[in-house]
Design a protein around this motif. Sequence first.
Motif, PDB file in Angstrom:
ATOM      1  N   SER A  14       0.835  -1.221   0.014  1.00  0.00           N
ATOM      2  CA  SER A  14      -0.174   0.085  -0.063  1.00  0.00           C
ATOM      3  C   SER A  14       0.966   1.355   0.238  1.00  0.00           C
ATOM      4  N   THR A  15       0.688   2.219  -0.877  1.00  0.00           N
ATOM      5  CA  THR A  15       1.114   3.333  -0.760  1.00  0.00           C
ATOM      6  C   THR A  15       1.432   4.031   0.576  1.00  0.00           C
ATOM      7  N   ALA A  16       0.523   3.798   1.850  1.00  0.00           N
ATOM      8  CA  ALA A  16       0.912   4.507   3.143  1.00  0.00           C
ATOM      9  C   ALA A  16       1.757   3.923   3.563  1.00  0.00           C
ATOM     10  N   LYS A  20       5.403   5.260   4.949  1.00  0.00           N
ATOM     11  CA  LYS A  20       5.793   4.914   6.464  1.00  0.00           C
ATOM     12  C   LYS A  20       7.292   4.684   6.465  1.00  0.00           C
ATOM     13  N   LEU A  23       9.735   7.388   5.362  1.00  0.00           N
ATOM     14  CA  LEU A  23       9.737   8.495   6.461  1.00  0.00           C
ATOM     15  C   LEU A  23      10.728   8.185   7.579  1.00  0.00           C
TER      16      LEU A  23
ATOM     17  N   VAL B 146       4.003  12.998   3.622  1.00  0.00           N
ATOM     18  CA  VAL B 146       5.350  12.686   3.981  1.00  0.00           C
ATOM     19  C   VAL B 146       6.181  13.979   4.345  1.00  0.00           C
ATOM     20  N   ALA B 188      -8.208   2.457   3.390  1.00  0.00           N
ATOM     21  CA  ALA B 188      -7.646   2.190   2.060  1.00  0.00           C
ATOM     22  C   ALA B 188      -6.489   2.100   1.982  1.00  0.00           C
ATOM     23  N   ALA B 189      -5.623   2.393   2.874  1.00  0.00           N
ATOM     24  CA  ALA B 189      -4.228   2.197   3.038  1.00  0.00           C
ATOM     25  C   ALA B 189      -3.668   3.423   1.822  1.00  0.00           C
ATOM     26  N   GLU B 190      -4.250   4.457   1.862  1.00  0.00           N
ATOM     27  CA  GLU B 190      -3.685   5.235   0.941  1.00  0.00           C
ATOM     28  C   GLU B 190      -3.133   6.730   1.813  1.00  0.00           C
ATOM     29  N   MET B 191      -3.193   6.641   3.035  1.00  0.00           N
ATOM     30  CA  MET B 191      -3.003   7.836   3.868  1.00  0.00           C
ATOM     31  C   MET B 191      -2.318   7.193   5.162  1.00  0.00           C
ATOM     32  N   LEU B 192      -1.124   7.810   5.492  1.00  0.00           N
ATOM     33  CA  LEU B 192      -0.680   7.594   6.933  1.00  0.00           C
ATOM     34  C   LEU B 192      -1.834   7.631   7.908  1.00  0.00           C
ATOM     35  N   ALA B 195      -1.524   6.172  13.966  1.00  0.00           N
ATOM     36  CA  ALA B 195      -0.410   5.201  14.771  1.00  0.00           C
ATOM     37  C   ALA B 195       0.918   5.465  14.038  1.00  0.00           C
ATOM     38  N   ASP B 196       0.852   5.486  12.555  1.00  0.00           N
ATOM     39  CA  ASP B 196       2.033   5.446  11.701  1.00  0.00           C
ATOM     40  C   ASP B 196       2.828   7.008  12.106  1.00  0.00           C
TER      41      ASP B 196
END
Lengths: 87, 270
Positions: A14-16, A20, A23, B146, B188-192, B195-196
């Motif tokens: 996934s892009t997220a 991470k 980073l 990021v 959708a796991a497109e954004m941090l 928790a990240d």
Amino acid sequence: MSIFNYFLKKEKKSTASVAKERLQIIVAHERNKRHQPDYFPKMQQEIIAVIRKYVNIDDDQVSVQLDNNDDCSVLELNITLPDRSAD
Amino acid sequence: MAKIIVVTSGKGGVGKTTTSAAIGTGLALRGFKTVVIDFDVGLRNLDLIMGCERRVVYDFVNVINKEANLNQALIKDKRTPGLYILPASQTRDKDALTMEGVQTVLDNLAKDFEYIICDSPAGIEQGAQMALYFADEAIVVTNPEVSSVRDSDRILGILQSKSLKAEQGGTVKEHLLLTRYNPERVAAAEMLSVADVEDILAVPLLGVIPESDAVLKASNQGAPVILDHESEAGQAYLDAVSRLLGEEVEHRFLEVQKKGFLKRLLGGKK
């Protein structure tokens, strides 16, 4: 989302999670630099220049690191010398 | 003794001024006499977000240069009792703020106010450093993206080395405020995720403000979004103020809201 996409997605990260990971690496790297004294980059350059008088090396073959422990600091110098056969 | 809180981020456009206006208003709503100072010399905007742009006569730099006294420059908020604004100057002189000048103004404000909120400019230049130098606490505003997270880490480094507290061997109390959070995109796991970002920055979480249409509506009207009790963003800011005051409040709006059948049919908006 089509079924096709669903299977494709499983393969790719996934892009997220890519964000991470990137980073974590860059932040750790920059935090390390933060604790370096101001003279550090210049000293690193000069060390490389001295070594280069004798051995032909690239900039990225030398890593200089300063580790601060509780009561002492350790300067770690790591030089990858070129292959002997290349001499 | 007044508490000085800087709202900072490094990166621009993440919601520093929106947050300064909301948190300042929230503290005043809770009964604390509060002043919000705009440190963004040359690019004044706090006045617009708080809806007092037409009442600016004197500014922060005028006070520092002794062209006006503090009472002349302070603008009393018309909506919230106990809330004041000290606007930034529109001068193009970058060095208009001096360390001694800022200190004198803060010392004088500290006699009268319980909370001083410093709205920092973007960047890590002199203006941003001046805004955080005297701070007791810092709210680091971060977007789940990021470049914002990286810049937040840099500003944390500056807080830990170049603030007055740090120079005296102490620490500035840090708070993480995650803004423009979109639970759908996180799912959708497109954004941090929260928790990240917490993992990377390792700063206690003050609050998560969901991405919300209410923020633009609020700034259109010059009314801090915290006054919009209907909106998720407004409620999230109210929660953040409670946490700032030491209360334990559970985090809300982190999960995807299930839309009802009718809402889905009509494409309802938050």
